[in-house]
Design an enzyme around this catalytic site. Structure first.
Site, PDB file in Angstrom:
ATOM      1  N   LYS A 127      73.038  70.549 113.420  1.00 57.36           N
ATOM      2  CA  LYS A 127      72.968  69.952 112.072  1.00 57.36           C
ATOM      3  C   LYS A 127      73.331  68.470 112.131  1.00 57.36           C
ATOM      4  O   LYS A 127      72.733  67.635 111.434  1.00 57.36           O
ATOM      5  CB  LYS A 127      73.918  70.690 111.125  1.00 57.36           C
ATOM      6  CG  LYS A 127      74.031  70.087 109.711  1.00 57.36           C
ATOM      7  CD  LYS A 127      72.679  69.953 109.030  1.00 57.36           C
ATOM      8  CE  LYS A 127      72.798  69.754 107.517  1.00 57.36           C
ATOM      9  NZ  LYS A 127      73.593  68.630 107.081  1.00 57.36           N
TER      10      LYS A 127
ATOM     11  N   SER B 110      89.901  52.536 140.235  1.00 57.57           N
ATOM     12  CA  SER B 110      90.366  52.915 138.902  1.00 57.57           C
ATOM     13  C   SER B 110      89.808  52.067 137.792  1.00 57.57           C
ATOM     14  O   SER B 110      89.547  52.564 136.698  1.00 57.57           O
ATOM     15  CB  SER B 110      91.914  52.866 138.854  1.00 57.57           C
ATOM     16  OG  SER B 110      92.370  51.564 139.158  1.00 57.57           O
ATOM     17  N   TYR B 111      89.585  50.786 137.978  1.00 62.44           N
ATOM     18  CA  TYR B 111      89.130  49.905 136.909  1.00 62.44           C
ATOM     19  C   TYR B 111      87.626  50.074 136.720  1.00 62.44           C
ATOM     20  O   TYR B 111      86.850  49.948 137.649  1.00 62.44           O
ATOM     21  CB  TYR B 111      89.466  48.447 137.264  1.00 62.44           C
ATOM     22  CG  TYR B 111      88.974  47.431 136.245  1.00 62.44           C
ATOM     23  CD1 TYR B 111      89.445  47.460 134.938  1.00 62.44           C
ATOM     24  CD2 TYR B 111      88.029  46.476 136.614  1.00 62.44           C
ATOM     25  CE1 TYR B 111      89.003  46.531 134.010  1.00 62.44           C
ATOM     26  CE2 TYR B 111      87.584  45.544 135.705  1.00 62.44           C
ATOM     27  CZ  TYR B 111      88.062  45.581 134.395  1.00 62.44           C
ATOM     28  OH  TYR B 111      87.618  44.645 133.496  1.00 62.44           O
TER      29      TYR B 111
ATOM     30  N   ASN C  19      86.305  79.921  93.293  1.00 60.91           N
ATOM     31  CA  ASN C  19      86.558  78.484  93.325  1.00 60.91           C
ATOM     32  C   ASN C  19      88.040  78.238  93.093  1.00 60.91           C
ATOM     33  O   ASN C  19      88.697  79.031  92.409  1.00 60.91           O
ATOM     34  CB  ASN C  19      85.725  77.776  92.249  1.00 60.91           C
ATOM     35  CG  ASN C  19      85.645  76.270  92.471  1.00 60.91           C
ATOM     36  OD1 ASN C  19      84.908  75.814  93.340  1.00 60.91           O
ATOM     37  ND2 ASN C  19      86.399  75.506  91.694  1.00 60.91           N
ATOM     38  N   ARG C  20      88.525  77.159  93.656  1.00 63.28           N
ATOM     39  CA  ARG C  20      89.946  76.838  93.470  1.00 63.28           C
ATOM     40  C   ARG C  20      90.291  76.742  91.990  1.00 63.28           C
ATOM     41  O   ARG C  20      91.358  77.162  91.550  1.00 63.28           O
ATOM     42  CB  ARG C  20      90.268  75.527  94.189  1.00 63.28           C
ATOM     43  CG  ARG C  20      91.732  75.142  94.165  1.00 63.28           C
ATOM     44  CD  ARG C  20      91.961  73.934  95.036  1.00 63.28           C
ATOM     45  NE  ARG C  20      91.074  72.829  94.676  1.00 63.28           N
ATOM     46  CZ  ARG C  20      91.014  71.666  95.321  1.00 63.28           C
ATOM     47  NH1 ARG C  20      91.766  71.487  96.389  1.00 63.28           N
ATOM     48  NH2 ARG C  20      90.192  70.724  94.929  1.00 63.28           N
TER      49      ARG C  20
ATOM     50  N   ASN D 113      79.428  70.284 106.042  1.00 69.14           N
ATOM     51  CA  ASN D 113      79.045  69.312 107.080  1.00 69.14           C
ATOM     52  C   ASN D 113      80.230  69.041 108.002  1.00 69.14           C
ATOM     53  O   ASN D 113      80.698  67.909 108.124  1.00 69.14           O
ATOM     54  CB  ASN D 113      78.576  68.005 106.434  1.00 69.14           C
ATOM     55  CG  ASN D 113      77.068  67.951 106.287  1.00 69.14           C
ATOM     56  OD1 ASN D 113      76.343  68.606 107.024  1.00 69.14           O
ATOM     57  ND2 ASN D 113      76.596  67.189 105.326  1.00 69.14           N
TER      58      ASN D 113
ATOM     59  N   GLU E 169      67.708  62.074 110.463  1.00 71.14           N
ATOM     60  CA  GLU E 169      67.474  61.733 109.055  1.00 71.14           C
ATOM     61  C   GLU E 169      67.834  60.264 108.803  1.00 71.14           C
ATOM     62  O   GLU E 169      67.076  59.537 108.147  1.00 71.14           O
ATOM     63  CB  GLU E 169      68.319  62.655 108.176  1.00 71.14           C
ATOM     64  CG  GLU E 169      68.265  62.393 106.686  1.00 71.14           C
ATOM     65  CD  GLU E 169      69.261  63.271 105.940  1.00 71.14           C
ATOM     66  OE1 GLU E 169      70.012  62.734 105.097  1.00 71.14           O
ATOM     67  OE2 GLU E 169      69.296  64.485 106.212  1.00 71.14           O
TER      68      GLU E 169
ATOM     69  N   ARG F  92      79.470  43.826 138.773  1.00 74.24           N
ATOM     70  CA  ARG F  92      80.653  44.679 138.746  1.00 74.24           C
ATOM     71  C   ARG F  92      81.350  44.688 140.110  1.00 74.24           C
ATOM     72  O   ARG F  92      82.579  44.690 140.191  1.00 74.24           O
ATOM     73  CB  ARG F  92      80.270  46.114 138.343  1.00 74.24           C
ATOM     74  CG  ARG F  92      79.752  46.239 136.919  1.00 74.24           C
ATOM     75  CD  ARG F  92      79.338  47.663 136.570  1.00 74.24           C
ATOM     76  NE  ARG F  92      80.506  48.528 136.437  1.00 74.24           N
ATOM     77  CZ  ARG F  92      80.760  49.574 137.211  1.00 74.24           C
ATOM     78  NH1 ARG F  92      79.941  49.882 138.214  1.00 74.24           N
ATOM     79  NH2 ARG F  92      81.839  50.303 137.015  1.00 74.24           N
TER      80      ARG F  92
ATOM     81  N   SER G 165      70.871  72.477 105.372  1.00 70.92           N
ATOM     82  CA  SER G 165      70.174  71.249 104.992  1.00 70.92           C
ATOM     83  C   SER G 165      69.137  71.532 103.914  1.00 70.92           C
ATOM     84  O   SER G 165      68.554  72.611 103.860  1.00 70.92           O
ATOM     85  CB  SER G 165      69.484  70.625 106.205  1.00 70.92           C
ATOM     86  OG  SER G 165      68.786  69.447 105.825  1.00 70.92           O
TER      87      SER G 165
ATOM     88  N   VAL H 242      82.826  73.944 101.055  1.00 73.86           N
ATOM     89  CA  VAL H 242      83.820  72.998 100.557  1.00 73.86           C
ATOM     90  C   VAL H 242      83.788  71.745 101.430  1.00 73.86           C
ATOM     91  O   VAL H 242      83.116  71.717 102.463  1.00 73.86           O
ATOM     92  CB  VAL H 242      85.236  73.624 100.561  1.00 73.86           C
ATOM     93  CG1 VAL H 242      85.275  74.851  99.658  1.00 73.86           C
ATOM     94  CG2 VAL H 242      85.673  73.999 101.978  1.00 73.86           C
ATOM     95  N   LYS H 243      84.495  70.724 101.015  1.00 76.18           N
ATOM     96  CA  LYS H 243      84.509  69.463 101.749  1.00 76.18           C
ATOM     97  C   LYS H 243      84.999  69.663 103.181  1.00 76.18           C
ATOM     98  O   LYS H 243      85.982  70.356 103.437  1.00 76.18           O
ATOM     99  CB  LYS H 243      85.419  68.455 101.030  1.00 76.18           C
ATOM    100  CG  LYS H 243      85.369  67.058 101.626  1.00 76.18           C
ATOM    101  CD  LYS H 243      86.217  66.099 100.807  1.00 76.18           C
ATOM    102  CE  LYS H 243      86.149  64.691 101.408  1.00 76.18           C
ATOM    103  NZ  LYS H 243      86.970  63.731 100.621  1.00 76.18           N
TER     104      LYS H 243
ATOM    105  N   HIS I 217      70.373  66.651 113.432  1.00 77.13           N
ATOM    106  CA  HIS I 217      69.414  66.634 112.319  1.00 77.13           C
ATOM    107  C   HIS I 217      69.727  65.478 111.378  1.00 77.13           C
ATOM    108  O   HIS I 217      68.844  64.699 110.992  1.00 77.13           O
ATOM    109  CB  HIS I 217      69.461  67.963 111.567  1.00 77.13           C
ATOM    110  CG  HIS I 217      68.883  67.924 110.180  1.00 77.13           C
ATOM    111  ND1 HIS I 217      69.550  67.363 109.106  1.00 77.13           N
ATOM    112  CD2 HIS I 217      67.690  68.356 109.677  1.00 77.13           C
ATOM    113  CE1 HIS I 217      68.804  67.452 108.027  1.00 77.13           C
ATOM    114  NE2 HIS I 217      67.672  68.054 108.342  1.00 77.13           N
ATOM    115  N   ASN I 218      70.993  65.351 110.993  1.00 76.36           N
ATOM    116  CA  ASN I 218      71.372  64.288 110.058  1.00 76.36           C
ATOM    117  C   ASN I 218      71.211  62.913 110.686  1.00 76.36           C
ATOM    118  O   ASN I 218      70.844  61.946 110.003  1.00 76.36           O
ATOM    119  CB  ASN I 218      72.817  64.493 109.593  1.00 76.36           C
ATOM    120  CG  ASN I 218      72.938  65.589 108.554  1.00 76.36           C
ATOM    121  OD1 ASN I 218      72.100  66.479 108.481  1.00 76.36           O
ATOM    122  ND2 ASN I 218      73.971  65.534 107.750  1.00 76.36           N
TER     123      ASN I 218
END
Length: 482
Positions: A185, A479-480, A35-36, A105, A192, A446, A131, A77-78, A188-189
């Site tokens: 993942k 183009s538009y 760990n840091r 994540n 959720e 259009r 998870s 870690v973050k 998955h979230n």
């Protein structure tokens, strides 16, 4: 105290990291913890890790020196800059063939970039979705690894041993190349988010028709014995029954503003980028955004009028309608999620096994449910299934639930109860089953204002422009793109 070299190193000793290390140690692996903050390593070794096959490291070089080759280092870690920072610190001390695993994540595009950068340096990168929360990390999470497949033989035993098991099978398998693990993942979230929003809307409707909280809890407990059997239904029952120290229910005291960490938003953004209508997850994300406008909602509640209608129907029957509406909407949410997985797989050449993904989600993770077993069976029977809605089991379930589903949404509208997820699920279903949609009018509009052209039925592939006003000209736009 652990002796010899470590099977894997893990950086990040927050609760998730500590629990995953303990899980790995329980399954016979020697883990090197770093760990840091070195004080956190010392405290972990002196307490939770005492007497287990866990070594401590004082620095990155010390961590690397204590690992077997090829070295396997997992980061918990973050997401974001912290992951890149640790990778930069690790790389100078690693050798060709060593493995870096990001178990946070992380956004899948970051995993794609890291895979490419580390591959160029002869290192193997794995982006692994994890998870199950703190409890899952300790006793068996759902693990979704992807990246450099050459790494899989060296981490397979560790991952599948520590993962949750369903019917004796590990809720972990190789997902696909570069960012596939973190993409799965992410979806998955997102699912959720959708499941939680749907349950919240059901709770809101129960309140609206006058169901007391004890009955709500009993209802969710009963639902959890059938086709809605799942982790989220189970914990909802527990939450509804939980009382504060004063003997009163805790739930009504909790401020109604929901937080989010980004993965649901990423799913909605990915859906827009890939052009897949993942409407339910999108509404779930926006509902959290709306909940955050607490002060504005308090003001608006005193100004904006709503219906004065009171529910006068059969409450027992309506509770059954709610159950069926929740089930049908849940089917739509998963159908949309797997549509997004299929599209991303085509774009990135990921060889995703959708039945295997459903199995990975069967246990250990937040969306674990019996329901996922039916999804696995559907994809095992037809790996090229375009939509879960078309699988016989889910088609039959939707057909049975449709009347109740429509009654719930129409009742919610009549009572003025917001049900964005339930409503959009039904709207998607009706759109998906419609042979004709009003997009022909959109194309005409259009072409009218931007000369974007349109196709004529029976002449697909030929684009036509009409001079709608007689003075707009016959040149089409190139183009538009409004």
């Amino acid at each position: 105290m652990a002796q010899g070299k470590g099977d894997i190193g893990l950086i990040g000793l927050a609760v998730m990291g500590q629990n995953l290390i303990l899980n790995m140690a329980d399954h016979g692996f020697t883990v090197v913890a770093f760990n840091r903050s070195i004080e956190k390593v010392h405290a972990f070794l002196a307490n939770e890790a005492k007497g287990k096959s866990i070594l401590g490291a004082e620095s990155i070089p010390d961590l690397i020196s204590k690992l077997k080759t090829p070295r396997r280092v997992m980061l918990l870690v973050k997401a974001g800059a912290a992951v890149d920072s640790f990778i930069d610190q690790l790389v100078p001390h690693l050798e060709k063939g060593d493995i870096i695993i990001d178990g946070g994540n992380s956004e899948y595009t970051d995993s794609q970039r890291r895979h490419k950068e580390l591959q160029a340096k002869g290192l193997r990168f794995v982006g692994a979705g994890v998870s199950g929360g703190e409890d899952g990390a300790r006793y068996g999470p759902s693990l979704m690894p992807g990246g450099n497949k050459e790494a899989w033989p060296y981490i397979k035993d560790i991952f599948q041993s520590t993962a949750a098991k369903t019917d004796g099978q590990p809720c972990c398998d190789w997902v696909g190349s570069d960012g596939a693990g973190h993409f799965v993942k992410m979806v998955h979230n997102g699912i959720e988010y959708g499941d939680m929003q749907l349950i919240g809307e059901i709770y809101h409707l129960m309140q609206a028709i006058g169901i007391d909280q004890a009955t709500m809890a009993d209802t969710f407990a009963e639902w959890n014995k059938g086709e809605l059997d799942s982790f989220l239904i189970d914990i909802t029952k527990d939450i509804l029954r939980y009382k504060d120290t004063d003997g009163q229910y805790l739930l009504p005291k909790i401020r109604d503003t929901a937080g989010q960490k980004g993965t649901g938003k990423w799913t909605a953004i990915a859906a827009l980028n890939y052009g897949i209508p993942v409407t339910l997850i999108g509404e779930a994300v926006f509902s959290r955004c709306l909940s955050a406008l607490k002060t504005e909602r308090q003001t608006a509640s005193k100004i904006l009028p709503g219906p004065s209608v009171q529910f006068s129907g059969d409450k027992k029957q309506f509770l059954e309608d709610l159950r069926q509406a929740l089930y049908a909407s849940k089917i739509v949410s998963y159908a949309q999620g797997f549509m997004l997985l299929r599209e991303a797989a085509q774009v990135h050449n990921w060889d995703l096994d959708y039945g295997s993904i459903a199995l990975m989600w069967r246990g250990g993770c937040i969306i674990r449910s019996v329901f996922l077993g039916q999804i696995k069976q559907a994809f095992d029977k037809d790996p090229n299934l375009r939509s879960l809605l078309l699988a016989p089991f889910f088609l039959n379930a939707i057909t049975k639930s449709q009347t109740s589903w429509r009654n719930v949404v129409s009742t919610a509208i009549t009572l003025g109860i917001p049900t964005p997820a339930l409503s959009t699920a039904l709207a998607f279903y009706d759109g998906y089953r419609s042979e004709r949609l009003p997009a022909n009018l959109l194309q005409a509009q259009r072409d009218y204002f931007g000369a974007h052209t349109y196709e004529v039925l029976g002449k697909e592939g030929v684009f036509v422009h009409t001079n709608w006003t007689g003075h707009g000209g016959n040149v089409s736009a190139s183009s538009y793109n409004a």
